[in-house]
Design an enzyme around this catalytic site. Structure first.
Site, PDB file in Angstrom:
ATOM      1  N   PRO A 221     -35.262 -15.547   7.074  1.00 39.09           N
ATOM      2  CA  PRO A 221     -33.909 -15.240   6.608  1.00 39.09           C
ATOM      3  C   PRO A 221     -33.655 -15.581   5.130  1.00 39.09           C
ATOM      4  O   PRO A 221     -32.563 -15.325   4.642  1.00 39.09           O
ATOM      5  CB  PRO A 221     -33.023 -16.084   7.523  1.00 39.09           C
ATOM      6  CG  PRO A 221     -33.873 -17.268   7.868  1.00 39.09           C
ATOM      7  CD  PRO A 221     -35.289 -16.760   7.944  1.00 39.09           C
ATOM      8  N   GLY A 222     -34.600 -16.203   4.452  1.00 40.52           N
ATOM      9  CA  GLY A 222     -34.398 -16.366   3.007  1.00 40.52           C
ATOM     10  C   GLY A 222     -34.449 -17.791   2.490  1.00 40.52           C
ATOM     11  O   GLY A 222     -34.074 -18.034   1.340  1.00 40.52           O
ATOM     12  N   GLY A 223     -34.924 -18.725   3.309  1.00 44.88           N
ATOM     13  CA  GLY A 223     -34.988 -20.131   2.864  1.00 44.88           C
ATOM     14  C   GLY A 223     -35.884 -20.312   1.647  1.00 44.88           C
ATOM     15  O   GLY A 223     -35.495 -20.943   0.656  1.00 44.88           O
ATOM     16  N   ASP A 239     -39.465  -8.315   3.521  1.00 47.48           N
ATOM     17  CA  ASP A 239     -39.438  -8.571   4.970  1.00 47.48           C
ATOM     18  C   ASP A 239     -38.626  -7.443   5.608  1.00 47.48           C
ATOM     19  O   ASP A 239     -37.538  -7.115   5.112  1.00 47.48           O
ATOM     20  CB  ASP A 239     -38.768  -9.936   5.258  1.00 47.48           C
ATOM     21  CG  ASP A 239     -39.085 -10.449   6.656  1.00 47.48           C
ATOM     22  OD1 ASP A 239     -38.947  -9.686   7.632  1.00 47.48           O
ATOM     23  OD2 ASP A 239     -39.487 -11.618   6.763  1.00 47.48           O
ATOM     24  N   ASP A 277     -45.082 -16.747   3.977  1.00 49.88           N
ATOM     25  CA  ASP A 277     -44.779 -17.536   5.182  1.00 49.88           C
ATOM     26  C   ASP A 277     -44.682 -16.578   6.373  1.00 49.88           C
ATOM     27  O   ASP A 277     -43.954 -16.837   7.335  1.00 49.88           O
ATOM     28  CB  ASP A 277     -43.455 -18.295   4.952  1.00 49.88           C
ATOM     29  CG  ASP A 277     -43.172 -19.356   5.998  1.00 49.88           C
ATOM     30  OD1 ASP A 277     -44.137 -19.902   6.574  1.00 49.88           O
ATOM     31  OD2 ASP A 277     -41.979 -19.649   6.244  1.00 49.88           O
ATOM     32  N   LYS A 307     -50.797 -19.673   9.980  1.00 47.20           N
ATOM     33  CA  LYS A 307     -50.242 -19.931  11.319  1.00 47.20           C
ATOM     34  C   LYS A 307     -51.416 -20.010  12.302  1.00 47.20           C
ATOM     35  O   LYS A 307     -52.117 -19.005  12.500  1.00 47.20           O
ATOM     36  CB  LYS A 307     -49.292 -18.816  11.760  1.00 47.20           C
ATOM     37  CG  LYS A 307     -48.329 -18.328  10.686  1.00 47.20           C
ATOM     38  CD  LYS A 307     -47.187 -19.280  10.455  1.00 47.20           C
ATOM     39  CE  LYS A 307     -46.276 -18.749   9.370  1.00 47.20           C
ATOM     40  NZ  LYS A 307     -45.291 -19.673   8.886  1.00 47.20           N
TER      41      LYS A 307
HETATM   42  C1  LIG Z   1     -41.251 -17.934   9.600  1.00 45.95           C
HETATM   43  S1  LIG Z   1     -40.384 -16.524   9.100  1.00 45.95           S
HETATM   44  C2  LIG Z   1     -40.229 -16.802   7.378  1.00 45.95           C
HETATM   45  C3  LIG Z   1     -39.191 -17.825   7.023  1.00 45.95           C
HETATM   46  C4  LIG Z   1     -38.885 -17.860   5.557  1.00 45.95           C
HETATM   47  N1  LIG Z   1     -39.992 -18.357   4.779  1.00 45.95           N
HETATM   48  C5  LIG Z   1     -37.682 -18.699   5.240  1.00 45.95           C
HETATM   49  O1  LIG Z   1     -37.805 -19.696   4.531  1.00 45.95           O
HETATM   50  O2  LIG Z   1     -36.590 -18.366   5.670  1.00 45.95           O
HETATM   51  C6  LIG Z   1     -41.605 -15.282   9.214  1.00 45.95           C
HETATM   52  C7  LIG Z   1     -41.175 -13.923   8.765  1.00 45.95           C
HETATM   53  O3  LIG Z   1     -42.335 -13.098   8.607  1.00 45.95           O
HETATM   54  C8  LIG Z   1     -41.909 -11.778   8.744  1.00 45.95           C
HETATM   55  N2  LIG Z   1     -43.066 -10.881   8.869  1.00 45.95           N
HETATM   56  C9  LIG Z   1     -43.964 -10.805   9.882  1.00 45.95           C
HETATM   57  N3  LIG Z   1     -44.869  -9.824   9.624  1.00 45.95           N
HETATM   58  C10 LIG Z   1     -44.546  -9.312   8.407  1.00 45.95           C
HETATM   59  C11 LIG Z   1     -45.112  -8.290   7.576  1.00 45.95           C
HETATM   60  N4  LIG Z   1     -46.192  -7.621   7.973  1.00 45.95           N
HETATM   61  N5  LIG Z   1     -44.536  -8.041   6.395  1.00 45.95           N
HETATM   62  C12 LIG Z   1     -43.437  -8.720   5.987  1.00 45.95           C
HETATM   63  N6  LIG Z   1     -42.855  -9.696   6.733  1.00 45.95           N
HETATM   64  C13 LIG Z   1     -43.400  -9.978   7.917  1.00 45.95           C
HETATM   65  C14 LIG Z   1     -40.990 -11.809   9.951  1.00 45.95           C
HETATM   66  O4  LIG Z   1     -40.111 -10.705   9.956  1.00 45.95           O
HETATM   67  C15 LIG Z   1     -40.286 -13.156   9.739  1.00 45.95           C
HETATM   68  O5  LIG Z   1     -39.025 -12.958   9.156  1.00 45.95           O
END
Ligand SMILES: C[S@@+](CC[C@H](N)C(=O)[O-])C[C@H]1O[C@@H](n2cnc3c(N)ncnc32)[C@H](O)[C@@H]1O
Length: 370
Positions: A221-223, A239, A277, A307
């Site tokens: 969500p944008g952290g 994203d 991330d 991960k």
């Molecule tokens: C753990 S969250 C990220 C949290 C973010 N770093 C923060 O601080 O709010 C993982 C994100 O990876 C995204 N994601 C997964 N596969 C992706 C891809 N192929 N391209 C872009 N985003 C992807 C998901 O939609 C999800 O929002």
């Protein structure tokens, strides 16, 4: 009082995440061979000894090899049975004073106290013990802080033993008790993931850009986007999922609602830093990072959280690091305190790695086995 003064090779107490103790043990054995003796003292705490191996060497190997599942180190100098100190702090306080005197420490130093996970038999909290020890040391003319000093007096209580020791801060891997980096949630925080980026910047000496452009892969969500903006960077946040509405009005945030793969296939931009991330297995995530390296400026930084899936985390990490090595120099790799089932890697586009900082001189009496 049971006092075991430093033997020829003092034991080194290490901290890990609870679920990754076996991974840390595996890494230490691989690095130091069969002579390494490893004992589990708590869910997240172990003792390591290998003939002639001092804490400085373990710290260096953790950084360079790297060993990623060890989060913190302390040098053991004294041990007391927990049963004798569970209700009464006096023996621990007396031992702390004795060690500081024996080491002849004159400069201010840090006092760090923690209970290993699963230590439930104590009649007091770790902060009460900190205050008692600090009061006694202060009464004897010592200047004690919680961190930010070149030397640390550590006190770690486990279910069976209380361990005390003194070592230089560089050898501890982090300047936090047991590696437990304490970060406060702010009202502006968008996600808990922010702690991972904040911890990284506190624990590793990284030359973080203070202006320019950042690419945030898997930004929702944008952290991380918020943290990057806070450092003065303009952010391309990639994203398919939505960003927090608080970022919508920020002209320094460009949300690209697509996948990392699609963005990297079409963009011609070059960034000062790329962070990733994404919720994705380590192998494909590293492939994305290799593509992203082409969009990093010379010397640009990269941060990726790998991960992990449960089976053989050590092999997963080392395969990922080998893969990243095709385009990057690995600067740091460690499972941070705020990482769950993941490991944080800091890398630099290959060919632009600065030499690591030399160790600070502290004037502390040297470890006999160093
Ligand atoms: C753990 S969250 C990220 C949290 C973010 N770093 C923060 O601080 O709010 C993982 C994100 O990876 C995204 N994601 C997964 N596969 C992706 C891809 N192929 N391209 C872009 N985003 C992807 C998901 O939609 C999800 O929002």
């Amino acid at each position: 009082m049971d006092f075991s003064p430093g033997s020829a090779t003092p034991a080194i107490i290490f901290s890990t995440a609870e679920d990754y103790f076996d991974a840390a043990r595996q890494e230490l054995r691989a690095a130091f061979g069969k002579a390494a003796q490893i004992e589990r003292l708590g869910r997240d705490t172990g003792s390591f000894t290998a003939p002639g191996v001092a804490i400085a060497q373990v710290a260096e190997v953790c950084q360079i090899r790297p060993i990623v599942f060890v989060q913190h180190l302390m040098r053991e100098m004294a041990r007391l049975p927990t049963s004798t100190v569970a209700a009464d702090m006096t023996p621990v306080v007396a031992m702390a004073l004795r060690l500081v005197r024996e080491q002849g420490i004159a400069a201010p130093f840090a006092l760090q106290v923690w209970f290993s996970s699963g230590t439930t038999n104590m009649r007091y909290q770790s902060d009460e013990l900190w205050r008692q020890i600090a009061a006694e040391l202060t009464a004897h003319g010592y200047t004690v802080a919680r961190g930010g000093q070149p030397i640390i007096l550590s006190v770690c209580l486990t279910p069976q033993v209380a361990i005390l020791g003194i070592n230089i801060t560089d050898d501890a891997l982090t300047d936090w008790p047991g590696g437990r980096v304490g970060l406060a949630k702010s009202a502006a925080q968008i996600s808990r993931a922010e702690f991972k980026l904040e911890e990284l910047r506190k624990v590793f000496a990284v030359a973080w850009p203070s202006a320019g452009t950042a690419l945030d892969l898997g930004a929702s969500p944008g952290g991380w986007t918020r943290v990057l903006r806070h450092s003065g960077l303009t952010v391309w946040a990639v994203d398919p999922a939505a960003l927090d509405p608080r970022l919508a009005t920020d002209p320094g945030v460009h949300h690209i609602p697509t996948t990392a793969h699609d963005f990297l296939a079409t963009t011609t931009m070059r960034f000062d830093i790329v962070v990733n991330d994404m919720r994705m297995d380590p192998d494909p995530s590293c492939q994305v990072m290799l593509r992203a390296a082409r969009h990093l400026k010379p010397g640009g930084l990269a941060v990726v959280t790998l991960k992990l899936f449960p089976r053989n985390p050590v092999a997963q990490v080392h395969r990922a690091l080998a893969s990243l090595h095709e385009a990057y120099t690995i600067v740091h790799a460690r499972q941070l305190y705020h990482n769950r089932h993941e490991v944080t890697v800091v890398a630099q586009r290959a060919g632009h790695h600065e030499p690591m900082q030399s160790r600070a001189s502290t004037g502390m009496k040297s470890d006999s086995s160093r």
